[in-house]
Design an enzyme around this catalytic site. Sequence first.
Site, PDB file in Angstrom:
ATOM      1  N   ASP A  21       0.964  -8.176  14.395  1.00 15.74           N
ATOM      2  CA  ASP A  21       0.674  -7.279  13.280  1.00 15.74           C
ATOM      3  C   ASP A  21      -0.601  -6.495  13.562  1.00 15.74           C
ATOM      4  OD1 ASP A  21       0.220  -6.017  10.871  1.00 15.74           O
ATOM      5  OD2 ASP A  21       0.544  -7.809   9.646  1.00 15.74           O
ATOM      6  N   SER A  78       1.366  -7.694   2.377  1.00 14.93           N
ATOM      7  CA  SER A  78       0.430  -6.641   2.750  1.00 14.93           C
ATOM      8  C   SER A  78      -0.600  -6.432   1.634  1.00 14.93           C
ATOM      9  CB  SER A  78       1.195  -5.360   3.085  1.00 14.93           C
ATOM     10  OG  SER A  78       0.351  -4.403   3.682  1.00 14.93           O
ATOM     11  N   HIS A  82       4.008  -6.274  11.313  1.00 15.14           N
ATOM     12  CA  HIS A  82       3.621  -6.281   9.912  1.00 15.14           C
ATOM     13  C   HIS A  82       4.751  -6.715   8.984  1.00 15.14           C
ATOM     14  CE1 HIS A  82       0.892  -5.511   6.698  1.00 15.14           C
ATOM     15  NE2 HIS A  82       1.617  -4.546   6.169  1.00 15.14           N
ATOM     16  N   TYR A  95       0.842  -1.200   0.000  1.00 14.80           N
ATOM     17  CA  TYR A  95       0.000   0.000   0.000  1.00 14.80           C
ATOM     18  C   TYR A  95       0.877   1.250   0.000  1.00 14.80           C
ATOM     19  CZ  TYR A  95      -4.077   2.889   1.217  1.00 14.80           C
ATOM     20  OH  TYR A  95      -5.104   3.804   1.214  1.00 14.80           O
TER      21      TYR A  95
END
Length: 348
Positions: free
Chosen positions: A275, A189, A310, A94
Site C-alpha cells: 500500500d 482508508s 490500498h 477520501y
Amino acid sequence: MPAFDLPLTELERHRPDIAEPAGFDAFWRSTLEEAGRAEPLVSVREVETGLRLTRTWDVTFRGFAGDPVRAWFSRPAGAGATHSLPAVVEFAGYGRGRGLPHERLTWVNAGYAQLLMDNRGQGDQYGCGGDTPDPHTGAPGGPGVMTRGLRAPEDFYYRRLITDAVRAVTAVRGLPGVDPARVVAAGNSQGGGLALAVAGLVPDLAALLVTAPLLCGIRRALDLTDAAPYGEIATYLSVHRDAERDARRTLSFVEGVSFALRARAPAHFGVGLRDTVCPPSGAYAAFNRYGERSGTTPRKEIHAYPFNGHEGGDAVQVRRQLLWLRAVLDGRGGGTCAPSSGPGRVTP
C-alpha cells in the site's frame, strides 16, 4: 509496486514513539463537549429505494459546531420495529460522499443496522456524490480537504470530520431499533482513520473494524509516499515553505496512533503490504500500540496481505470482518484478554 515499507518481521515489532502534543486530551474533550451541547438528531425520513429486503432512512444529525450532517440509516426489512439490532457506523474513504443508499449494504445483509455517514465537503472524486457541505472554509488550504486549515489544529478540516464521526455514534444510538450497547465503528482508508479516532474518543464502543487507515504514522508516511492524500500535504508545504512546523503540530492532533493508545474496543485490522497510499507501517503502529493507555488489554487481530496495495484484502478481508464481528457481538470473541501472537499476527 513491490513492497516499499518495512519487512513484515519489522512491522510486527513497529512501536514508534509518538510526538504527542501537549493538551491532546483537553483539545478533544473541549471540542466534543461543545459539539455535544446540541441534541444530535435533526430529522429521520424514510425513503423509497426500490429494495424489498432493506428499509432506509435519510438521517440528518448535528456534527461539529452543530452543523447538519447527512447519513443513510438502513435496516433489514424483516427486522421488527421494536427489535434492537447491533449497529455498524460506517465511514467513507477520501473523496467520497454517502452516495446512494443501495451502494453499500454489506452490514445490512449481515443482519445489522447500518449508518453510513456523509463526509462534509467531499463526494466529488468517487462514487455517487455527497450531500453535506462544509461551511467552515475560511482557513487557507486546499484544493483537497487534507490541507484545509493545516496551519492550526482549531481550523483543521479533520477536527471537524472526526467530531462528525463521534457524533454519528451518538446519533445512531438514538435511532429506533438500535441496541445502543452494541455500536461498531468501521471504515477503510480515510474511513478507517475516522473509525480508529472514534475508538479512541468513545470509550464504550462495542467493536472496531479498520483497514488501511489514513492518518496513522503521519510523519513516517510523509517521508515514504507522494501519493494523495499525503502527497497533498507535501505539495502544500512545497509552496508554503514556512508552514512545516505549524503543519506538523496540527497533524499531531489527529494522529491515529494517539487515538489507538486510548482505545478499548475489540479491534480487527487489515493491511496490504504494498500500500503506497497509506503505508503499512502506520496501520501496524496503531495495531501494535492499540489500547496501551486504556487500562485494559483489548482483544485485537490484524491480517496482512503481502501482494495487495490500498485495496487490502478486499472481499476476503470483509469476509473475515463479518465472521469476527459476529463472534464478538455474540459474546464468543469479545472483551479483553492477555496478548499473544500466532501465524498471520492474529492476537486472540
